[in-house]
Design a protein around this motif. Structure first.
Motif, PDB file in Angstrom:
ATOM      1  N   MET A   1     -25.765  82.491 -87.599  1.00  0.00           N
ATOM      2  CA  MET A   1     -26.805  82.522 -86.579  1.00  0.00           C
ATOM      3  C   MET A   1     -26.942  83.945 -86.035  1.00  0.00           C
ATOM      4  O   MET A   1     -25.959  84.664 -85.895  1.00  0.00           O
ATOM      5  CB  MET A   1     -26.456  81.559 -85.445  1.00  0.00           C
ATOM      6  N   LYS A   2     -28.164  84.349 -85.732  1.00  0.00           N
ATOM      7  CA  LYS A   2     -28.415  85.669 -85.171  1.00  0.00           C
ATOM      8  C   LYS A   2     -28.774  85.560 -83.691  1.00  0.00           C
ATOM      9  O   LYS A   2     -29.300  84.540 -83.230  1.00  0.00           O
ATOM     10  CB  LYS A   2     -29.549  86.363 -85.930  1.00  0.00           C
ATOM     11  N   PHE A   3     -28.467  86.632 -82.973  1.00  0.00           N
ATOM     12  CA  PHE A   3     -28.718  86.659 -81.534  1.00  0.00           C
ATOM     13  C   PHE A   3     -29.427  87.952 -81.151  1.00  0.00           C
ATOM     14  O   PHE A   3     -29.283  88.983 -81.811  1.00  0.00           O
ATOM     15  CB  PHE A   3     -27.395  86.590 -80.754  1.00  0.00           C
ATOM     16  N   ARG A   4     -30.171  87.867 -80.059  1.00  0.00           N
ATOM     17  CA  ARG A   4     -30.689  89.053 -79.385  1.00  0.00           C
ATOM     18  C   ARG A   4     -29.888  89.233 -78.102  1.00  0.00           C
ATOM     19  O   ARG A   4     -29.419  88.261 -77.515  1.00  0.00           O
ATOM     20  CB  ARG A   4     -32.172  88.885 -79.041  1.00  0.00           C
ATOM     21  N   ILE A   5     -29.745  90.457 -77.670  1.00  0.00           N
ATOM     22  CA  ILE A   5     -29.037  90.729 -76.429  1.00  0.00           C
ATOM     23  C   ILE A   5     -29.971  91.463 -75.476  1.00  0.00           C
ATOM     24  O   ILE A   5     -30.723  92.351 -75.880  1.00  0.00           O
ATOM     25  CB  ILE A   5     -27.750  91.557 -76.690  1.00  0.00           C
ATOM     26  N   GLU A   6     -29.953  91.059 -74.222  1.00  0.00           N
ATOM     27  CA  GLU A   6     -30.740  91.713 -73.177  1.00  0.00           C
ATOM     28  C   GLU A   6     -29.785  92.098 -72.053  1.00  0.00           C
ATOM     29  O   GLU A   6     -28.991  91.267 -71.613  1.00  0.00           O
ATOM     30  CB  GLU A   6     -31.832  90.774 -72.664  1.00  0.00           C
ATOM     31  N   TRP A   7     -29.825  93.331 -71.646  1.00  0.00           N
ATOM     32  CA  TRP A   7     -28.901  93.753 -70.601  1.00  0.00           C
ATOM     33  C   TRP A   7     -29.618  94.618 -69.554  1.00  0.00           C
ATOM     34  O   TRP A   7     -30.580  95.317 -69.846  1.00  0.00           O
ATOM     35  CB  TRP A   7     -27.720  94.510 -71.198  1.00  0.00           C
ATOM     36  N   THR A   8     -29.124  94.501 -68.324  1.00  0.00           N
ATOM     37  CA  THR A   8     -29.634  95.299 -67.214  1.00  0.00           C
ATOM     38  C   THR A   8     -28.652  96.437 -66.968  1.00  0.00           C
ATOM     39  O   THR A   8     -27.468  96.204 -66.713  1.00  0.00           O
ATOM     40  CB  THR A   8     -29.772  94.455 -65.935  1.00  0.00           C
ATOM     41  N   TYR A   9     -29.146  97.639 -67.078  1.00  0.00           N
ATOM     42  CA  TYR A   9     -28.306  98.832 -66.976  1.00  0.00           C
ATOM     43  C   TYR A   9     -28.627  99.557 -65.672  1.00  0.00           C
ATOM     44  O   TYR A   9     -29.802  99.786 -65.347  1.00  0.00           O
ATOM     45  CB  TYR A   9     -28.575  99.739 -68.178  1.00  0.00           C
ATOM     46  N   GLY A  10     -27.591  99.875 -64.924  1.00  0.00           N
ATOM     47  CA  GLY A  10     -27.795 100.566 -63.644  1.00  0.00           C
ATOM     48  C   GLY A  10     -27.098 101.910 -63.616  1.00  0.00           C
ATOM     49  O   GLY A  10     -26.021 102.083 -64.195  1.00  0.00           O
ATOM     50  N   VAL A  11     -27.700 102.889 -62.946  1.00  0.00           N
ATOM     51  CA  VAL A  11     -27.103 104.215 -62.773  1.00  0.00           C
ATOM     52  C   VAL A  11     -26.690 104.377 -61.316  1.00  0.00           C
ATOM     53  O   VAL A  11     -27.131 103.624 -60.444  1.00  0.00           O
ATOM     54  CB  VAL A  11     -28.100 105.326 -63.184  1.00  0.00           C
TER      55      VAL A  11
ATOM     56  N   ASP B   1     -30.506  83.089 -78.861  1.00  0.00           N
ATOM     57  CA  ASP B   1     -30.502  82.848 -80.304  1.00  0.00           C
ATOM     58  C   ASP B   1     -31.916  82.715 -80.827  1.00  0.00           C
ATOM     59  O   ASP B   1     -32.888  82.844 -80.076  1.00  0.00           O
ATOM     60  CB  ASP B   1     -29.646  81.622 -80.659  1.00  0.00           C
ATOM     61  N   GLN B   2     -32.034  82.450 -82.141  1.00  0.00           N
ATOM     62  CA  GLN B   2     -33.358  82.400 -82.763  1.00  0.00           C
ATOM     63  C   GLN B   2     -34.181  81.197 -82.321  1.00  0.00           C
ATOM     64  O   GLN B   2     -35.374  81.117 -82.588  1.00  0.00           O
ATOM     65  CB  GLN B   2     -33.245  82.401 -84.298  1.00  0.00           C
ATOM     66  N   TYR B   3     -33.513  80.261 -81.628  1.00  0.00           N
ATOM     67  CA  TYR B   3     -34.221  79.093 -81.104  1.00  0.00           C
ATOM     68  C   TYR B   3     -34.566  79.263 -79.631  1.00  0.00           C
ATOM     69  O   TYR B   3     -34.925  78.308 -78.953  1.00  0.00           O
ATOM     70  CB  TYR B   3     -33.371  77.842 -81.312  1.00  0.00           C
ATOM     71  N   ASP B   4     -34.396  80.494 -79.127  1.00  0.00           N
ATOM     72  CA  ASP B   4     -34.705  80.845 -77.734  1.00  0.00           C
ATOM     73  C   ASP B   4     -33.789  80.162 -76.727  1.00  0.00           C
ATOM     74  O   ASP B   4     -34.160  79.979 -75.561  1.00  0.00           O
ATOM     75  CB  ASP B   4     -36.171  80.520 -77.393  1.00  0.00           C
ATOM     76  N   SER B   5     -32.591  79.785 -77.153  1.00  0.00           N
ATOM     77  CA  SER B   5     -31.594  79.225 -76.235  1.00  0.00           C
ATOM     78  C   SER B   5     -30.701  80.347 -75.718  1.00  0.00           C
ATOM     79  O   SER B   5     -30.358  81.277 -76.452  1.00  0.00           O
ATOM     80  CB  SER B   5     -30.741  78.172 -76.941  1.00  0.00           C
ATOM     81  N   ASN B   6     -30.314  80.253 -74.440  1.00  0.00           N
ATOM     82  CA  ASN B   6     -29.489  81.275 -73.829  1.00  0.00           C
ATOM     83  C   ASN B   6     -27.999  80.974 -73.999  1.00  0.00           C
ATOM     84  O   ASN B   6     -27.576  79.813 -73.924  1.00  0.00           O
ATOM     85  CB  ASN B   6     -29.812  81.395 -72.335  1.00  0.00           C
ATOM     86  N   TRP B   7     -27.217  82.028 -74.223  1.00  0.00           N
ATOM     87  CA  TRP B   7     -25.772  81.911 -74.400  1.00  0.00           C
ATOM     88  C   TRP B   7     -25.076  82.936 -73.523  1.00  0.00           C
ATOM     89  O   TRP B   7     -25.630  83.994 -73.214  1.00  0.00           O
ATOM     90  CB  TRP B   7     -25.370  82.203 -75.849  1.00  0.00           C
ATOM     91  N   THR B   8     -23.828  82.647 -73.154  1.00  0.00           N
ATOM     92  CA  THR B   8     -22.979  83.640 -72.521  1.00  0.00           C
ATOM     93  C   THR B   8     -22.114  84.294 -73.602  1.00  0.00           C
ATOM     94  O   THR B   8     -22.014  83.781 -74.716  1.00  0.00           O
ATOM     95  CB  THR B   8     -22.067  83.009 -71.465  1.00  0.00           C
ATOM     96  N   LEU B   9     -21.489  85.421 -73.248  1.00  0.00           N
ATOM     97  CA  LEU B   9     -20.603  86.089 -74.197  1.00  0.00           C
ATOM     98  C   LEU B   9     -19.455  85.164 -74.595  1.00  0.00           C
ATOM     99  O   LEU B   9     -19.069  85.101 -75.767  1.00  0.00           O
ATOM    100  CB  LEU B   9     -20.051  87.378 -73.582  1.00  0.00           C
ATOM    101  N   LYS B  10     -18.944  84.429 -73.643  1.00  0.00           N
ATOM    102  CA  LYS B  10     -17.856  83.487 -73.922  1.00  0.00           C
ATOM    103  C   LYS B  10     -18.299  82.424 -74.919  1.00  0.00           C
ATOM    104  O   LYS B  10     -17.551  82.042 -75.830  1.00  0.00           O
ATOM    105  CB  LYS B  10     -17.394  82.832 -72.625  1.00  0.00           C
ATOM    106  N   GLU B  11     -19.535  81.945 -74.780  1.00  0.00           N
ATOM    107  CA  GLU B  11     -20.048  80.911 -75.684  1.00  0.00           C
ATOM    108  C   GLU B  11     -20.264  81.459 -77.096  1.00  0.00           C
ATOM    109  O   GLU B  11     -20.016  80.761 -78.080  1.00  0.00           O
ATOM    110  CB  GLU B  11     -21.353  80.340 -75.123  1.00  0.00           C
ATOM    111  N   VAL B  12     -20.723  82.700 -77.210  1.00  0.00           N
ATOM    112  CA  VAL B  12     -20.926  83.299 -78.530  1.00  0.00           C
ATOM    113  C   VAL B  12     -19.581  83.469 -79.232  1.00  0.00           C
ATOM    114  O   VAL B  12     -19.446  83.195 -80.434  1.00  0.00           O
ATOM    115  CB  VAL B  12     -21.657  84.652 -78.415  1.00  0.00           C
ATOM    116  N   LYS B  13     -18.566  83.896 -78.485  1.00  0.00           N
ATOM    117  CA  LYS B  13     -17.230  84.041 -79.069  1.00  0.00           C
ATOM    118  C   LYS B  13     -16.679  82.688 -79.516  1.00  0.00           C
ATOM    119  O   LYS B  13     -16.052  82.573 -80.579  1.00  0.00           O
ATOM    120  CB  LYS B  13     -16.286  84.680 -78.055  1.00  0.00           C
TER     121      LYS B  13
END
Length: 219
Positions: A1-11, A49-61
């Motif tokens: 399965m493939k995933f996309r990652i979206e992150w909020t980066y702050g300075v 994931d490719q089905y537009d479901s959200n996962w946490t890092l713990k769930e992906v691991k």
């Protein structure tokens, strides 16, 4: 399965920006996420994931750990040969996959009668590969299908219309089996020389030589 990652980066000055990646295998996405977290400037990470479901890092691991004992990172080479005089087809299939930390290759072929063209034989070979995946108990996986038939590759990707009824019937059978196994399919057109192993298996099937064997790939 493939995933996309979206992150909020702050300075430090309080400016935030949201970034996203392309789809990548779970192993790669985990490495990137962990590296981002080490910067200490990531405020939020979301996986999709490719089905537009959200996962946490713990769930992906946990997902990676779960599939470790199952066949994964599956790549399939397929080819179909056709004898016009008899209407027989030879179907060749080579499956590369990992399981329990080891790499394997499965080689299989089959002979099928009463077909009408080489194009039909190519689609039949693809369907035969799905039957082999079912034998290996491959489920809920992203699978790469590699072949040298432009008609099949472009047809399955929806880039070319399927005009012949017989080919359309094979496409529907293939899609039904993919849905049954929960497989996400992706396709790659390869030069014929890169598909030589599957081609040889198809030729052997036409000669009455039956092959079905799985072997470990040693480094």
């Amino acid at each position: 399965m493939k995933f996309r990652i979206e992150w909020t980066y702050g300075v430090p000055k309080g400016i935030d920006a949201v970034f996203s990646s392309e789809e990548m295998p779970a192993e790669a996405i985990i490495q990137i996420a962990e590296d981002l977290e080490r910067t200490g400037r990531v405020k939020k990470i979301r996986f999709e994931d490719q089905y537009d479901s959200n996962w946490t890092l713990k769930e992906v691991k946990a997902y990676l750990k779960e599939i470790e004992t199952e066949p994964h990172q599956v790549q399939i080479y397929f080819d179909g040969g056709y004898e016009r005089s008899s209407g027989d087809a030879g179907l060749g299939c080579v499956i590369y996959y990992k399981q329990n930390g080891k790499s394997y290759r499965r080689r299989a072929n089959a002979k099928l009668g009463e077909l009408s063209s080489n194009n039909e034989a190519e689609y039949a070979a693809l369907y035969f590969c799905l039957q082999e995946l079912e034998y290996l108990e491959v489920r809920r996986q992203l699978v790469s299908f590699i072949g040298d038939s432009r008609i099949v590759i472009n047809g399955m990707e929806g880039e070319w219309p399927i005009i012949e009824d017989k080919l359309g019937s094979w496409v529907q059978r293939i899609k039904d089996k993919l849905n049954e196994l929960g497989i996400q399919d992706e396709y790659q057109l390869a030069p014929r020389k890169e598909n030589a192993e599957a081609d040889k298996l198809a030729t052997q099937a036409l000669k009455g030589i039956s092959i079905a064997a799985t072997s470990e790939i040693l480094d």
